[in-house]
Design a protein around this motif. Structure first.
Motif, PDB file in Angstrom:
ATOM      1  N   TRP A  64     -13.074 -10.429   5.653  1.00  0.00           N
ATOM      2  CA  TRP A  64     -12.400  -9.150   5.872  1.00  0.00           C
ATOM      3  C   TRP A  64     -13.149  -8.311   6.896  1.00  0.00           C
ATOM      4  O   TRP A  64     -12.545  -7.599   7.690  1.00  0.00           O
ATOM      5  CB  TRP A  64     -12.250  -8.386   4.558  1.00  0.00           C
ATOM      6  CG  TRP A  64     -11.152  -8.920   3.700  1.00  0.00           C
ATOM      7  CD1 TRP A  64     -11.263  -9.789   2.647  1.00  0.00           C
ATOM      8  CD2 TRP A  64      -9.746  -8.648   3.833  1.00  0.00           C
ATOM      9  NE1 TRP A  64     -10.022 -10.070   2.115  1.00  0.00           N
ATOM     10  CE2 TRP A  64      -9.077  -9.380   2.820  1.00  0.00           C
ATOM     11  CE3 TRP A  64      -8.999  -7.868   4.695  1.00  0.00           C
ATOM     12  CZ2 TRP A  64      -7.685  -9.337   2.666  1.00  0.00           C
ATOM     13  CZ3 TRP A  64      -7.619  -7.830   4.546  1.00  0.00           C
ATOM     14  CH2 TRP A  64      -6.972  -8.558   3.536  1.00  0.00           C
ATOM     15  N   PHE A  95     -10.319  -2.962  -2.562  1.00  0.00           N
ATOM     16  CA  PHE A  95     -11.344  -2.508  -1.627  1.00  0.00           C
ATOM     17  C   PHE A  95     -11.992  -1.257  -2.217  1.00  0.00           C
ATOM     18  O   PHE A  95     -11.473  -0.142  -2.065  1.00  0.00           O
ATOM     19  CB  PHE A  95     -10.733  -2.234  -0.254  1.00  0.00           C
ATOM     20  CG  PHE A  95     -10.303  -3.490   0.454  1.00  0.00           C
ATOM     21  CD1 PHE A  95     -11.150  -4.121   1.344  1.00  0.00           C
ATOM     22  CD2 PHE A  95      -9.062  -4.057   0.195  1.00  0.00           C
ATOM     23  CE1 PHE A  95     -10.766  -5.290   1.985  1.00  0.00           C
ATOM     24  CE2 PHE A  95      -8.669  -5.223   0.825  1.00  0.00           C
ATOM     25  CZ  PHE A  95      -9.525  -5.844   1.720  1.00  0.00           C
ATOM     26  N   LEU A 109      -0.838  -3.651  -1.068  1.00  0.00           N
ATOM     27  CA  LEU A 109      -0.332  -4.355   0.103  1.00  0.00           C
ATOM     28  C   LEU A 109       0.009  -5.784  -0.307  1.00  0.00           C
ATOM     29  O   LEU A 109      -0.863  -6.536  -0.722  1.00  0.00           O
ATOM     30  CB  LEU A 109      -1.386  -4.380   1.210  1.00  0.00           C
ATOM     31  CG  LEU A 109      -1.383  -3.249   2.236  1.00  0.00           C
ATOM     32  CD1 LEU A 109      -2.552  -3.429   3.199  1.00  0.00           C
ATOM     33  CD2 LEU A 109      -0.074  -3.197   3.001  1.00  0.00           C
ATOM     34  N   ARG A 122      -5.859  -7.207   8.062  1.00  0.00           N
ATOM     35  CA  ARG A 122      -7.141  -6.502   8.133  1.00  0.00           C
ATOM     36  C   ARG A 122      -7.001  -5.118   8.779  1.00  0.00           C
ATOM     37  O   ARG A 122      -7.491  -4.118   8.253  1.00  0.00           O
ATOM     38  CB  ARG A 122      -8.155  -7.330   8.915  1.00  0.00           C
ATOM     39  CG  ARG A 122      -9.535  -6.668   9.024  1.00  0.00           C
ATOM     40  CD  ARG A 122     -10.458  -7.408   9.961  1.00  0.00           C
ATOM     41  NE  ARG A 122     -10.791  -8.731   9.468  1.00  0.00           N
ATOM     42  CZ  ARG A 122     -10.292  -9.861   9.951  1.00  0.00           C
ATOM     43  NH1 ARG A 122      -9.402  -9.821  10.932  1.00  0.00           N
ATOM     44  NH2 ARG A 122     -10.655 -11.019   9.472  1.00  0.00           N
ATOM     45  N   THR A 124      -4.361  -3.332   9.064  1.00  0.00           N
ATOM     46  CA  THR A 124      -3.537  -2.479   8.203  1.00  0.00           C
ATOM     47  C   THR A 124      -4.383  -1.873   7.093  1.00  0.00           C
ATOM     48  O   THR A 124      -4.293  -0.671   6.811  1.00  0.00           O
ATOM     49  CB  THR A 124      -2.388  -3.297   7.588  1.00  0.00           C
ATOM     50  OG1 THR A 124      -1.808  -4.148   8.573  1.00  0.00           O
ATOM     51  CG2 THR A 124      -1.328  -2.395   7.013  1.00  0.00           C
ATOM     52  N   VAL A 125      -5.216  -2.706   6.468  1.00  0.00           N
ATOM     53  CA  VAL A 125      -6.111  -2.228   5.418  1.00  0.00           C
ATOM     54  C   VAL A 125      -7.082  -1.202   5.984  1.00  0.00           C
ATOM     55  O   VAL A 125      -7.305  -0.126   5.391  1.00  0.00           O
ATOM     56  CB  VAL A 125      -6.885  -3.404   4.791  1.00  0.00           C
ATOM     57  CG1 VAL A 125      -7.945  -2.892   3.809  1.00  0.00           C
ATOM     58  CG2 VAL A 125      -5.936  -4.361   4.092  1.00  0.00           C
ATOM     59  N   THR A 126      -7.674  -1.500   7.140  1.00  0.00           N
ATOM     60  CA  THR A 126      -8.643  -0.599   7.760  1.00  0.00           C
ATOM     61  C   THR A 126      -8.036   0.767   8.038  1.00  0.00           C
ATOM     62  O   THR A 126      -8.683   1.802   7.841  1.00  0.00           O
ATOM     63  CB  THR A 126      -9.173  -1.202   9.071  1.00  0.00           C
ATOM     64  OG1 THR A 126      -9.754  -2.484   8.808  1.00  0.00           O
ATOM     65  CG2 THR A 126     -10.219  -0.317   9.702  1.00  0.00           C
ATOM     66  N   LEU A 129      -7.460   2.634   4.480  1.00  0.00           N
ATOM     67  CA  LEU A 129      -8.593   2.894   3.598  1.00  0.00           C
ATOM     68  C   LEU A 129      -9.108   4.339   3.629  1.00  0.00           C
ATOM     69  O   LEU A 129      -9.493   4.869   2.570  1.00  0.00           O
ATOM     70  CB  LEU A 129      -9.736   1.932   3.911  1.00  0.00           C
ATOM     71  CG  LEU A 129      -9.795   0.652   3.083  1.00  0.00           C
ATOM     72  CD1 LEU A 129     -10.963  -0.219   3.505  1.00  0.00           C
ATOM     73  CD2 LEU A 129      -9.880   0.965   1.594  1.00  0.00           C
ATOM     74  N   VAL A 134      -6.861   1.001  -1.823  1.00  0.00           N
ATOM     75  CA  VAL A 134      -6.067  -0.135  -1.368  1.00  0.00           C
ATOM     76  C   VAL A 134      -6.331  -1.396  -2.191  1.00  0.00           C
ATOM     77  O   VAL A 134      -7.488  -1.782  -2.410  1.00  0.00           O
ATOM     78  CB  VAL A 134      -6.351  -0.435   0.122  1.00  0.00           C
ATOM     79  CG1 VAL A 134      -5.509  -1.625   0.592  1.00  0.00           C
ATOM     80  CG2 VAL A 134      -6.049   0.793   0.983  1.00  0.00           C
ATOM     81  N   VAL A 136      -4.828  -5.589  -2.452  1.00  0.00           N
ATOM     82  CA  VAL A 136      -4.142  -6.591  -1.630  1.00  0.00           C
ATOM     83  C   VAL A 136      -3.960  -7.867  -2.438  1.00  0.00           C
ATOM     84  O   VAL A 136      -4.839  -8.264  -3.226  1.00  0.00           O
ATOM     85  CB  VAL A 136      -4.944  -6.904  -0.344  1.00  0.00           C
ATOM     86  CG1 VAL A 136      -4.245  -7.992   0.477  1.00  0.00           C
ATOM     87  CG2 VAL A 136      -5.121  -5.653   0.505  1.00  0.00           C
TER      88      VAL A 136
END
Length: 425
Positions: A64, A95, A109, A122, A124-126, A129, A134, A136
């Motif tokens: 990640w 996360f 997600l 990745r 999208t998560v970043t 956050l 979040v 996934v």
């Protein structure tokens, strides 16, 4: 094609190309060639480095790589990826931003199981956050799952989503990206019928094939042309003895990668040619744009045969979601049961995978949701990847999604026995 020979043959070809790249790099980098300078050696070394790296990435699960997040206190907080629920075919991961106060927005997600790992999300998560808590869905590579773990098809996938949503509770915003959009819609309908208190607050569907026939693409045309028998013969192979899932029938990641690349062969060929020339001239770097993209793009995973075939047959050919006749474990799912979940549909104007019109069909399948809780957005000029991970996502779509979360963070208040008020959307 179902024998282990074809699977191992592909792995042997990949392994051989990785070895050829490593050999060319080592040979052309030998110091003695400095006595007779020739650009061919620099070009050979560059070709070897790029080739070795590219073919090695195909069997590596990406990390990640999210180390820290800046909190509202303007301090860097360490990020720890923890497993919340572990299942044979996929885990629910979280996360955990260490030392940060609980966030009001909790987001699940739903990553696609379409050849790439969940790390495809990745960026999208970043981007989420700093403002959200979040979670996934982290799907596993089928080649690493023993046959003793049983099957995994779209019904099992849908049940996994139901279990994940139920575990996280109702104060949740679900975002399904691409392939899982129709199954996330079905999972939400199952919760609406069986466990209404566990329904998420919102459901955001991004570029998913709710109704593949609503707008034709190369993907849907392929599904129409090929019979299920032909598809099973051409795409399904049996995992070789090198992996824990030996004997499992899968749609191999390497075969999927070949089909991905063939769709834009000229663009990929030019990208690798430019990369080799840049490396020969000493103008490349370890973390340049090419490596960042292809380290992820080339990392592929096997799908179980039953998941791939049931997706093609039931979602694309039979259109079970679009016709609202999808069945899970003998029970017909009624998408019309969704009444209390706000729905946001996002499409890209230039999406050549799930063309505009395919995803927005979800709004017609949910007549029980008031118009005031249905939203859609068509992003001008955006392709498939851009609507969840590119500049269009960061600058235009992400703010809309966060506003959508905030506007529907509390459960709708309804008087007992009263009907939901319909208002103009």
């Amino acid at each position: 094609m179902k024998g282990t020979f074809s699977y191992d043959l592909m792995e042997s070809v990949r392994n051989t190309n990785e070895w050829l790249g490593a050999s060319a790099r080592a040979y052309a980098s030998y110091p003695i060639w400095g006595l007779a300078p020739n650009p061919i050696f620099k070009l050979m070394s560059a070709w070897g480095r790029v080739t070795e790296r590219s073919f090695a990435r195909m069997v590596i699960k990406p990390d990640w790589g999210i180390r820290t997040v800046v909190g509202t206190d303007d301090r860097d907080h360490l990020v720890e990826v923890e497993t919340v629920l572990e299942r044979p075919f996929g885990n629910l991961i979280h996360f955990n931003v260490i030392g940060r106060d609980p966030m009001p927005r909790r987001v699940l997600l739903v990553a696609p199981m379409s050849g790439h790992y969940a790390t495809l999300l990745r960026s999208t998560v970043t981007s989420l956050l700093p403002d959200c808590d979040v979670y996934v869905t982290d799907w596993k590579n089928a080649r690493d799952i023993p046959v003793s773990c049983g099957k995994f098809d779209i019904e099992d996938y849908t049940q996994y989503l139901v279990d994940f949503m139920r575990h996280l509770g109702p104060d949740l915003h679900v975002v399904a990206v691409c392939q899982p959009a129709p199954l996330a819609l079905a999972a939400t309908a199952l919760l609406a019928e069986r466990d209404p208190k566990a329904q998420p607050r919102t459901l955001t569907l991004i570029g998913g094939p709710i109704d593949p026939d609503a707008a034709a693409t190369e993907v849907t045309d392929f599904g129409r042309r090929v019979t299920m028998g032909q598809l099973e013969h051409l795409a399904i192979q049996r995992v070789g003895f090198k992996y824990a899932g030996a004997g499992r029938l899968v749609y191999p990641g390497l075969l999927q990668l070949a089909s991905f690349i063939s769709m834009n062969i000229d663009r990929h060929a030019q990208a690798f040619s430019d990369k080799i020339l840049a490396a020969a001239q000493g103008k490349d770097s370890e973390n340049d744009a090419h490596n960042r993209f292809y380290d992820e793009y080339l990392s592929v995973m096997d799908m179980t045969a039953e998941f791939y075939l049931s997706t093609v047959e039931r979602v694309f050919k039979n259109r079970e979601i679009a016709r609202n006749v999808f069945v899970v474990d003998g029970h017909q799912v009624d998408i019309g049961k969704i009444t209390d979940v706000a729905i946001f549909v996002i499409e890209g104007e230039k999406d050549d995978i799930s063309a505009p019109g395919q995803c927005i069909a979800a709004l017609d399948l949910t007549p029980g949701v008031p118009d005031s809780r249905k939203f859609s957005h068509l992003e001008p000029g955006a392709g498939h990847y851009g609507i969840f991970a590119g500049k269009s996502w960061r600058n235009n779509i992400r703010p809309l999604v966060l506003d959508f979360f905030d506007a529907h963070s509390e459960a709708p208040r309804r008087r007992r026995g009263a009907k939901t008020e319909m208002r103009a959307g």
